[in-house]
Design a protein around this motif. Structure first.
Motif, PDB file in Angstrom:
ATOM      1  N   ALA A  97       1.001  -1.261  -0.142  1.00  0.00           N
ATOM      2  CA  ALA A  97      -0.016   0.159   0.001  1.00  0.00           C
ATOM      3  C   ALA A  97       0.935   1.397   0.022  1.00  0.00           C
ATOM      4  O   ALA A  97       0.401   2.307  -0.615  1.00  0.00           O
ATOM      5  N   GLN A  98       2.091   1.320   0.802  1.00  0.00           N
ATOM      6  CA  GLN A  98       2.852   2.486   0.743  1.00  0.00           C
ATOM      7  C   GLN A  98       3.520   2.577  -0.491  1.00  0.00           C
ATOM      8  O   GLN A  98       3.578   3.768  -1.131  1.00  0.00           O
ATOM      9  N   THR A  99       3.981   1.626  -1.088  1.00  0.00           N
ATOM     10  CA  THR A  99       4.592   1.650  -2.410  1.00  0.00           C
ATOM     11  C   THR A  99       3.677   2.150  -3.447  1.00  0.00           C
ATOM     12  O   THR A  99       4.076   3.120  -4.366  1.00  0.00           O
ATOM     13  N   SER A 100       2.509   1.534  -3.367  1.00  0.00           N
ATOM     14  CA  SER A 100       1.301   2.029  -4.356  1.00  0.00           C
ATOM     15  C   SER A 100       1.325   3.544  -4.161  1.00  0.00           C
ATOM     16  O   SER A 100       0.973   4.129  -5.198  1.00  0.00           O
ATOM     17  N   GLY A 101       1.186   4.121  -3.080  1.00  0.00           N
ATOM     18  CA  GLY A 101       0.639   5.306  -2.683  1.00  0.00           C
ATOM     19  C   GLY A 101       2.129   6.186  -3.328  1.00  0.00           C
ATOM     20  O   GLY A 101       1.614   7.137  -4.017  1.00  0.00           O
ATOM     21  N   GLU A 102       3.134   5.750  -3.111  1.00  0.00           N
ATOM     22  CA  GLU A 102       4.420   6.603  -3.417  1.00  0.00           C
ATOM     23  C   GLU A 102       4.453   6.707  -5.063  1.00  0.00           C
ATOM     24  O   GLU A 102       4.747   7.524  -5.603  1.00  0.00           O
ATOM     25  N   LEU A 103       4.140   5.300  -5.575  1.00  0.00           N
ATOM     26  CA  LEU A 103       4.062   5.283  -7.278  1.00  0.00           C
ATOM     27  C   LEU A 103       2.911   6.409  -7.585  1.00  0.00           C
ATOM     28  O   LEU A 103       3.322   6.988  -8.529  1.00  0.00           O
ATOM     29  N   LYS A 133       4.311   9.741  -7.501  1.00  0.00           N
ATOM     30  CA  LYS A 133       5.306  10.183  -8.561  1.00  0.00           C
ATOM     31  C   LYS A 133       4.609  10.040  -9.915  1.00  0.00           C
ATOM     32  O   LYS A 133       4.993  10.841 -10.548  1.00  0.00           O
ATOM     33  N   HIS A 134       3.459   9.381 -10.111  1.00  0.00           N
ATOM     34  CA  HIS A 134       2.466   9.310 -11.429  1.00  0.00           C
ATOM     35  C   HIS A 134       2.040  10.774 -11.545  1.00  0.00           C
ATOM     36  O   HIS A 134       2.316  11.459 -12.558  1.00  0.00           O
ATOM     37  N   ARG A 135       1.411  11.269 -10.494  1.00  0.00           N
ATOM     38  CA  ARG A 135       0.983  12.528 -10.350  1.00  0.00           C
ATOM     39  C   ARG A 135       1.960  13.707 -10.771  1.00  0.00           C
ATOM     40  O   ARG A 135       1.813  14.618 -11.374  1.00  0.00           O
ATOM     41  N   GLU A 136       3.144  13.484 -10.090  1.00  0.00           N
ATOM     42  CA  GLU A 136       4.199  14.469 -10.231  1.00  0.00           C
ATOM     43  C   GLU A 136       4.613  14.579 -11.717  1.00  0.00           C
ATOM     44  O   GLU A 136       4.980  15.576 -12.231  1.00  0.00           O
TER      45      GLU A 136
END
Length: 186
Positions: free
Chosen positions: A106-112, A115-118
């Motif tokens: 879940a944490q990695t998915s949130g970070e991904l 980063k995708h939005r950024e």
């Protein structure tokens, strides 16, 4: 040529059973289930046309409720294999690594996603800057063409003035051109 295969059953391993009092039956010939008795027989007055029906009466409990009677009567005290296997499974299965991996996922998915939005924002910014750079380039090209036209017009005017001065004042023009030579074109 024919081959024959013999079937040898796999050796079964014993199950470690807990040695707590009350788990094993008094005799080892009973089945390993708490409800190991057949359902109650219906009285003859209830049967019609050979089909037995079970209707709860006011004095006896229904068939669904009679399991507790069998269990509490003490007539059959056996090992509940489902409960035992559930306890064994709960004892051997540690959900912590699974919980940790789910949390990490879940944490990695949130970070991904962040980063995708950024990346999308940076891409939109780059597209805006590219559009601005193209507009500036187009303006620069337009200005360069105007300057080139102005320089060509000025060059024609200077050439025409030099020719007129050379025709009208040939001696002075020759002395001035020797003193101030024209720049060499590249």
């Amino acid at each position: 040529m024919s081959t024959t295969h013999a079937y040898y059953p796999a050796a079964s391993l014993p199950i470690n059973m807990p040695k707590q009092p009350g788990y094993y039956p008094a005799t080892h010939h009973q089945a390993y289930s708490r409800v190991s008795v057949s359902p109650p027989e219906a009285p003859e007055s209830v049967t019609t046309s050979g089909v037995t029906s079970y209707e709860p009466s006011a004095t006896s409990s229904s068939y669904a409720g009679s399991a507790s009677e069998y269990e509490s009567s003490g007539a059959t005290s056996g090992v509940d294999l489902i409960e035992y296997m559930g306890d064994r499974l709960h004892g051997t299965f540690d959900p912590m690594p699974l919980d940790r991996s789910l949390a990490k996922q879940a944490q990695t998915s949130g970070e991904l996603n962040a980063k995708h939005r950024e990346l999308l924002e940076l891409q939109a910014l780059a597209q805006r800057r590219l559009a601005g750079a193209r507009a500036n380039f187009a303006d620069g090209m337009k200005s360069a063409k105007e300057v080139q036209r102005d320089l060509q017009w000025t060059q024609k005017r200077v050439t025409a003035l030099n020719e007129r001065a050379a025709r009208k004042y040939p001696g002075e023009y020759k002395a001035a051109s020797q003193r101030y030579p024209a720049p060499v074109d590249y």
